[in-house]
Design an enzyme around this catalytic site. Sequence first.
Site, short mmCIF file in Angstrom:
data_model
loop_
_atom_site.label_atom_id
_atom_site.label_comp_id
_atom_site.label_asym_id
_atom_site.label_seq_id
_atom_site.Cartn_x
_atom_site.Cartn_y
_atom_site.Cartn_z
N ARG A 196 10.28 34.10 31.28
CA ARG A 196 9.02 33.37 31.51
C ARG A 196 7.85 34.32 31.78
O ARG A 196 6.72 34.03 31.41
CB ARG A 196 9.16 32.39 32.67
CG ARG A 196 9.87 31.11 32.29
CD ARG A 196 9.62 29.99 33.30
NE ARG A 196 8.56 29.12 32.87
CZ ARG A 196 8.73 28.09 32.04
NH1 ARG A 196 9.91 27.79 31.57
NH2 ARG A 196 7.70 27.35 31.68
N SER B 289 9.33 30.33 21.11
CA SER B 289 8.84 31.47 21.88
C SER B 289 9.97 32.11 22.67
O SER B 289 10.17 33.33 22.65
CB SER B 289 7.74 31.02 22.87
OG SER B 289 6.61 30.55 22.19
N HIS C 207 6.79 35.56 28.47
CA HIS C 207 6.09 34.47 27.79
C HIS C 207 4.64 34.37 28.25
O HIS C 207 3.73 34.09 27.47
CB HIS C 207 6.84 33.16 28.08
CG HIS C 207 6.24 31.96 27.44
ND1 HIS C 207 5.59 30.98 28.16
CD2 HIS C 207 6.15 31.58 26.14
CE1 HIS C 207 5.15 30.05 27.33
NE2 HIS C 207 5.47 30.38 26.11
#
Lengths: 209, 209
Positions: A39, A16, A42
């Site tokens: 992040r 990812s 994500h």
Amino acid sequence: MTINYIKNGNEIYSKSFAMIRSEANLSVLAPDVANVAVRLIHACGMTDIVYDLAASPTAVESGRTALAAGAPILCDCRMVAEGITRRRLPADNSVICTLNHPDVPELAQKLETTRSAAALELWLPVLEGAVVAVGNAPTVLFRLLEMLSAGAPKPSLILGFPVGFVGAAESKAALAADSFGVPFMTLHGRRGGSAIAAAAVNALATEEE
Amino acid sequence: MTINYIKNGNEIYSKSFAMIRSEANLSVLAPDVANVAVRLIHACGMTDIVYDLAASPTAVESGRTALAAGAPILCDCRMVAEGITRRRLPADNSVICTLNHPDVPELAQKLETTRSAAALELWLPVLEGAVVAVGNAPTVLFRLLEMLSAGAPKPSLILGFPVGFVGAAESKAALAADSFGVPFMTLHGRRGGSAIAAAAVNALATEEE
């Protein structure tokens, strides 16, 4: 029926993050902000948030230093609190959400505001140096700015990610226009949410991906 | 400093929903799905999700009927569970998340899968007729499809909203292609998340906005 998919959690994470780094235009962000942005992307599945992200120059450093020194994390809702990965926290930091405190409904009536905003009254004893994570209510961000304007203790960092149609964009614009000297990170516009706010805390808690 | 913003929670809600109904192209959805979509849009701040939403014809009716009859709600992560507004639930429904059950790490090792997917083994006794809300892990949706393929009891509804870069779009496409006769609602692509999954449950729990 057999479905072919990746079942290894570490492999899912690393693939990812590799996809995000390859697809997102992280070069529009300062390098330390870009690491946090990975992040956030994500958490929401959208690489284009880089264009709406804003952070003051010392935001990442201030947040990392505060968390390492044991600063509490003040969350505007339970979803943000649940999204914070406890084992990533560097100093067993307290994760505090006062929204469901029994005094809050009465405080909201008295202050003529939302329960979310009224819950900030209970932050005052621990606000100084804390990391504030707002993932839901624009009124929390507005109220926090009012409190800072009135001389409330300053947190180390404001992670301002309220979401929605009424006040979200406006509260984040107000934060970015004048955060009363407090370092901040925000996502301009209507997008935001508790997963993004929690991801910001998780990113600052450790540099480990 | 005085900031001018709406502080009344009910006014914020009603103005938000009015903005969504005025801006979003809800006509691309079946009327009952459109009513749910309003809350999903409210949770994420994005009106264009209407173009990626998919629902089987009986999804909304099946979910409303199941919840009214007391069906448990099975969540893939704690954030979804926290996002469900308990006072909206029509039958004091159980909200169940097995992810942090002490048996899950060992199950994950044994089954060679993620903890999120392994946690589904503990859903089996209550899966029949339940409302499943997936807001985080694509592996949960993949695993649920495998279990259904192998003859597991059928839930009343699958709310499939995993988010992210590896498996999210693929797992939702697999759900929409063959849900083994189980009604479903999903958001195609990478977007999703626990706030959207919880909002779907909240929308089905009562028609009250």
